[in-house]
Scaffold this active site. Structure first.
Site, PDB file in Angstrom:
ATOM      1  N   THR A  22      55.807 -37.098  24.044  1.00 16.39           N
ATOM      2  CA  THR A  22      57.210 -37.465  23.864  1.00 16.39           C
ATOM      3  C   THR A  22      57.782 -36.959  22.540  1.00 16.39           C
ATOM      4  OG1 THR A  22      56.697 -39.594  22.818  1.00 16.39           O
ATOM      5  CG2 THR A  22      56.853 -39.567  25.227  1.00 16.39           C
ATOM      6  N   ASP A  23      59.108 -37.021  22.460  1.00 16.90           N
ATOM      7  CA  ASP A  23      59.790 -36.673  21.215  1.00 16.90           C
ATOM      8  C   ASP A  23      60.122 -37.954  20.448  1.00 16.90           C
ATOM      9  OD1 ASP A  23      62.011 -37.805  22.500  1.00 16.90           O
ATOM     10  OD2 ASP A  23      62.906 -35.863  22.968  1.00 16.90           O
ATOM     11  N   LYS A  24      60.910 -37.852  19.410  1.00 14.62           N
ATOM     12  CA  LYS A  24      61.245 -38.997  18.562  1.00 14.62           C
ATOM     13  C   LYS A  24      61.990 -40.094  19.332  1.00 14.62           C
ATOM     14  CE  LYS A  24      63.008 -40.171  14.057  1.00 14.62           C
ATOM     15  NZ  LYS A  24      63.463 -39.702  12.770  1.00 14.62           N
ATOM     16  N   MET A  25      62.646 -39.732  20.430  1.00 13.38           N
ATOM     17  CA  MET A  25      63.394 -40.699  21.237  1.00 13.38           C
ATOM     18  C   MET A  25      62.528 -41.329  22.326  1.00 13.38           C
ATOM     19  SD  MET A  25      66.973 -38.591  21.589  1.00 13.38           S
ATOM     20  CE  MET A  25      66.156 -37.100  22.150  1.00 13.38           C
TER      21      MET A  25
END
Length: 145
Positions: A22-25
């Site tokens: 996943t990314d930061k979100m």
């Protein structure tokens, strides 16, 4: 031998989203869907009786020729998804897999795609699996039905 579209066997592979995907979100990075396609394809091959170790030991390689990936809704960290995999076409020289990724809990469609592959020997020469390895060809063709 081309397998009819109406005789496709579908398998299901469950994947739990990992933090690193996943990314930061907390949304899954787009590249991971193609990795999940590969995981599900390997699972399909194992269920057909042809795991990758056996395939490669027989001198057969199955490179990707093309891939499509269509994003319908987001998948987030902690979600589990089911990758539904089936063979669209198979003739022993080329095969096309299709994928549908759905949320494990809600059944909501998350992603669809496909991948096209050919069969080659270790030197990179295109082969007819039916001639090169009849037993492997029959296992795969039999699992498509």
């Amino acid at each position: 031998m081309k397998i009819s579209r109406r005789k496709r066997k579908m398998t299901e592979y469950t994947h739990k989203v990992q933090y690193y995907e996943t990314d930061k979100m907390s949304i899954v990075h787009h590249s991971n869907y193609i990795r999940w396609f590969e995981e599900a394809r390997i699972d399909w091959l194992e269920k057909a009786g042809c795991d990758m170790k056996t395939i490669e030991a027989a001198g057969v390689l199955i490179p990707v020729m093309s891939v499509t990936c269509n994003y319908h809704s987001m998948v987030r960290f902690g979600d589990s998804v089911i990758v539904k995999t089936k063979v669209e076409t198979f003739n022993g020289v080329k095969t096309v897999f299709t994928y549908e990724i759905v949320d494990d809990k809600t059944g909501e469609l998350r992603n669809t795609g496909s991948s096209t592959h050919c069969f080659i020997d270790e030197s990179g020469k295109l082969i007819s699996l039916k001639k090169y390895n009849v037993e492997m060809y029959e296992k795969l063709a039999g699992f498509v039905d």
